[in-house]
Write a protein that holds these residues in place. Structure first.
Motif, mmCIF file in Angstrom:
data_model
loop_
_atom_site.group_PDB
_atom_site.id
_atom_site.type_symbol
_atom_site.label_atom_id
_atom_site.label_comp_id
_atom_site.label_asym_id
_atom_site.label_seq_id
_atom_site.Cartn_x
_atom_site.Cartn_y
_atom_site.Cartn_z
ATOM 1 N N PHE A 57 0.834 -1.206 0.000
ATOM 2 C CA PHE A 57 0.000 0.000 0.000
ATOM 3 C C PHE A 57 0.871 1.259 0.000
ATOM 4 N N TYR A 58 2.005 1.200 0.688
ATOM 5 C CA TYR A 58 2.875 2.385 0.760
ATOM 6 C C TYR A 58 3.903 2.419 -0.370
ATOM 7 N N ASP A 59 3.705 1.618 -1.418
ATOM 8 C CA ASP A 59 4.598 1.681 -2.573
ATOM 9 C C ASP A 59 4.032 2.748 -3.528
ATOM 10 N N LYS A 64 -1.792 6.058 -5.467
ATOM 11 C CA LYS A 64 -1.761 7.511 -5.292
ATOM 12 C C LYS A 64 -2.846 7.896 -4.298
ATOM 13 N N ARG A 65 -2.788 9.158 -3.839
ATOM 14 C CA ARG A 65 -3.745 9.596 -2.828
ATOM 15 C C ARG A 65 -4.769 10.581 -3.370
ATOM 16 N N HIS A 66 -4.438 11.265 -4.476
ATOM 17 C CA HIS A 66 -5.349 12.287 -4.973
ATOM 18 C C HIS A 66 -6.715 11.662 -5.273
ATOM 19 N N ALA A 90 5.005 17.164 -5.602
ATOM 20 C CA ALA A 90 4.195 18.127 -4.847
ATOM 21 C C ALA A 90 4.042 17.659 -3.403
ATOM 22 N N HIS A 91 3.857 16.345 -3.229
ATOM 23 C CA HIS A 91 3.743 15.813 -1.865
ATOM 24 C C HIS A 91 5.066 15.940 -1.121
ATOM 25 N N ARG A 92 6.158 15.555 -1.775
ATOM 26 C CA ARG A 92 7.467 15.592 -1.085
ATOM 27 C C ARG A 92 7.794 16.995 -0.604
ATOM 28 N N ARG A 94 5.702 19.515 0.063
ATOM 29 C CA ARG A 94 4.815 19.917 1.163
ATOM 30 C C ARG A 94 5.165 19.142 2.439
ATOM 31 N N LYS A 95 5.503 17.852 2.253
ATOM 32 C CA LYS A 95 5.788 17.032 3.441
ATOM 33 C C LYS A 95 7.082 17.476 4.107
ATOM 34 N N ASP A 96 8.060 17.880 3.288
ATOM 35 C CA ASP A 96 9.316 18.404 3.864
ATOM 36 C C ASP A 96 9.015 19.606 4.761
ATOM 37 N N ARG A 241 -5.280 20.637 14.709
ATOM 38 C CA ARG A 241 -6.337 19.634 14.938
ATOM 39 C C ARG A 241 -5.770 18.311 15.478
ATOM 40 N N PRO A 242 -4.719 17.764 14.842
ATOM 41 C CA PRO A 242 -4.234 16.473 15.368
ATOM 42 C C PRO A 242 -3.532 16.576 16.724
ATOM 43 N N ILE A 243 -3.006 17.755 17.063
ATOM 44 C CA ILE A 243 -2.435 17.846 18.428
ATOM 45 C C ILE A 243 -3.573 17.698 19.446
ATOM 46 N N PRO A 287 -8.458 1.960 19.619
ATOM 47 C CA PRO A 287 -8.826 2.367 18.258
ATOM 48 C C PRO A 287 -8.727 3.872 18.040
ATOM 49 N N PHE A 288 -8.218 4.262 16.901
ATOM 50 C CA PHE A 288 -8.300 5.678 16.515
ATOM 51 C C PHE A 288 -8.688 5.759 15.034
ATOM 52 N N PHE A 289 -7.711 5.868 14.132
ATOM 53 C CA PHE A 289 -8.077 5.873 12.713
ATOM 54 C C PHE A 289 -8.265 4.439 12.258
ATOM 55 N N PRO A 350 -0.600 2.747 13.822
ATOM 56 C CA PRO A 350 -1.778 3.545 14.204
ATOM 57 C C PRO A 350 -1.796 4.895 13.516
ATOM 58 N N GLN A 351 -0.603 5.376 13.094
ATOM 59 C CA GLN A 351 -0.540 6.685 12.442
ATOM 60 C C GLN A 351 0.013 6.527 11.012
ATOM 61 N N GLY A 352 -0.320 5.407 10.413
ATOM 62 C CA GLY A 352 0.132 5.128 9.057
ATOM 63 C C GLY A 352 1.519 4.492 9.064
ATOM 64 N N HIS A 359 6.471 9.037 2.104
ATOM 65 C CA HIS A 359 5.095 8.521 2.124
ATOM 66 C C HIS A 359 4.186 9.426 2.949
ATOM 67 N N HIS A 360 2.951 8.970 3.118
ATOM 68 C CA HIS A 360 1.979 9.788 3.849
ATOM 69 C C HIS A 360 1.952 9.473 5.338
ATOM 70 N N ARG A 361 2.948 8.771 5.822
ATOM 71 C CA ARG A 361 2.990 8.473 7.257
ATOM 72 C C ARG A 361 2.815 9.766 8.060
ATOM 73 N N CYS A 362 2.116 9.662 9.188
ATOM 74 C CA CYS A 362 1.808 10.836 10.006
ATOM 75 C C CYS A 362 3.051 11.658 10.329
ATOM 76 N N ALA A 363 2.958 12.954 10.039
ATOM 77 C CA ALA A 363 4.082 13.858 10.312
ATOM 78 C C ALA A 363 4.236 14.109 11.801
ATOM 79 N N VAL A 367 5.599 14.008 17.878
ATOM 80 C CA VAL A 367 4.867 14.932 18.746
ATOM 81 C C VAL A 367 3.882 14.123 19.608
ATOM 82 N N THR A 368 3.204 13.181 18.970
ATOM 83 C CA THR A 368 2.215 12.365 19.687
ATOM 84 C C THR A 368 2.870 11.606 20.842
ATOM 85 N N LEU A 369 4.010 10.966 20.557
ATOM 86 C CA LEU A 369 4.696 10.183 21.596
ATOM 87 C C LEU A 369 5.094 11.091 22.756
#
Ligand code: HEM
Length: 416
Positions: A57-59, A64-66, A90-92, A94-96, A241-243, A287-289, A350-352, A359-363, A367-369
């Motif tokens: 899935f993460y390949d 794609k996600r769009h 475009a993702h890379r 923004r993710k950076d 929001r996610p914080i 459970p969360f997402f 739990p966060q991807g 990838h789209h793993r949670c940024a 912070v969560t930990l």
């Protein structure tokens, strides 16, 4: 070319709403498979779970996600034009930008701010008969998030803004009023933050270096252009929001301490390793997402099944975190499992999964930990409290899940 099982009913939306988090894993077990076909919201979809499914899935070559997120999720939880729906360069780019906010010093700071606002709140809890931990922790996290991101927040805005952020989190799977409240909350918050972005750009609003607000305001996309104010606002909300959402994991941490008292004693000794294992187990067990969604980019075959171009695919996060092939006695809360269990990018998700930049793993995983650790430190080493009788059960068909009573505490005192 082999086929994969299909559900008995042509559309499974009702089953998803009633079974919630267990919808995919129940069927994988029933059909003895890691993937099956069905329809959700009348659209054909392949559902997958497990470590190998996460790897594929993460390949980025295959998915794609769009366009992968239903409108009702975009209009409430995520917003439109944000990082979640971008692909490729475009993702890379923004993710950076997001990952540039995650330096060790900034992670440390969100922990300090959470501790500061927790201490303040705790003083007032000591004068109250009963405290709703969920409501209070959300307020603490909203204050900490805004201070961390450099988003102005006057006292009168704390409660309404916290409620807006919570409404966005609760709206995607909700029906009726709760869903519409989430849409309204997003519109209002985006408008306010878009104005803030414009003020920062025109120097009408001063901001600190390396803060999220400043970073979003001056980030340039792959073509060298500033983000439209409304999109920068969406991204700022992708921090705030996610914080606040971490409040749910904090309530589940309090629940775990309540239901497994020996861990409270262990954490009271300041055992850092146990703290890390406890936090990981809360994220694995509760459970969360439920899932993440992608779309097949080009037809390809995996495990004998041909994924057609354009097919919608859901990866089961909850089911992978409880996959009995990965986790011994997965339905037991046992933090010590992490003493001997290596975690990688695809088994605890739990966060991807995957890589933070590619990838789209949670940024916000670090912070969560950090925030969860600060909260657990406060719950076990800085305060004493009673948990009065209440309904602490939670439903797996309510997404995102939360104990029915939201976790009420009483007799709060500072620890001597
Ligand atoms: C993405 C969960 C906290 C920022 C995600 C994803 C999940 C997730 C499941 C999607 C992964 C994917 O699409 O593959 C959570 C949970 C959290 C949390 C359960 C805690 C309760 C945070 C925090 C931040 C954050 C604290 C920021 C400070 C993001 C961003 C993305 C994201 C920006 C989009 C990443 C991308 O599309 O590349 N999160 N998250 N999250 N999260 Fe989190």
């Amino acid at each position: 070319m082999s086929n994969i099982p299909s559900t008995r009913w042509p559309d499974s939306t009702l089953a998803l709403l009633t079974e919630g988090y267990e919808f995919i894993s129940k069927r994988c077990q029933r059909y003895n498979t890691d993937m099956f076909k069905t329809r959700l919201l009348l659209q054909k979809v392949v559902c997958m779970r497990g470590e190998e499914a996460a790897k594929i899935f993460y390949d980025n070559q295959h998915f794609k996600r769009h366009g992968a997120m239903p409108q009702r999720v975009q209009k409430t939880l995520l917003g439109q034009g944000g990082v979640q729906g971008l692909d490729g360069e475009a993702h890379r780019c923004r993710k950076d930008m997001f990952m540039s906010l995650m330096s060790p010093a900034r992670i440390d700071l969100i922990g300090q701010l959470t501790a500061k606002h927790w201490r303040e709140a705790q003083k007032s809890w000591q004068t109250q008969e009963k405290v709703n931990l969920f409501v209070e922790v959300n307020l603490i996290l909203c204050r900490a998030a805004c201070e961390w991101a450099d988003v102005p927040l006057v006292e009168a805005q704390v409660k309404p803004f916290t409620e807006e952020l919570v409404a966005m989190i609760e709206a995607p799977a909700a029906l009726g009023l709760r869903h519409w409240q989430g849409r309204k909350a997003r519109d209002h918050a985006e408008e306010r933050l878009a104005r803030l972005i414009e003020d920062i750009r025109s120097n009408a609003q001063p901001t600190g270096e390396q803060t999220a607000a400043r970073t979003m305001a001056f980030h340039k996309d792959v073509n060298g252009n500033l983000l439209e104010p409304r999109i920068a606002a969406v991204e700022l909300l992708n921090i705030l929001r996610p914080i606040v959402a971490i409040g749910r994991f904090i309530v589940f941490s309090a629940l775990a301490l309540h239901e497994h008292p020996p861990y409270r004693q262990k954490l009271q000794t300041g055992d850092e390793q146990m703290l890390t294992h406890f936090v990981q187990e809360v994220r694995r067990y509760y459970p969360f997402f439920p899932t993440v969604a992608g779309i097949v980019k080009q037809a390809f075959s995996w495990q004998g099944y041909k994924f057609p171009k354009g097919r919608w695919v859901l990866l089961d996060l909850y089911g992978t975190n409880r996959d009995p092939r990965l986790w011994e006695r997965p339905n037991e809360f046992r933090p010590e499992r992490f003493e001997s269990r290596d975690i990688n990018s695809f088994n605890l998700i739990p966060q991807g999964g995957g890589d933070y930049h590619q990838h789209h793993r949670c940024a916000g995983e670090w912070v969560t930990l950090e925030v969860m650790k600060v909260a657990l430190h406060a719950l076990t080493q800085e305060m004493e409290y009673t948990v009065p009788p209440q309904d602490l059960s939670f439903s797996l068909s309510h997404m995102p899940a939360i104990p029915k009573s939201r976790f009420i505490i009483s007799d709060v005192q500072a620890k001597p």
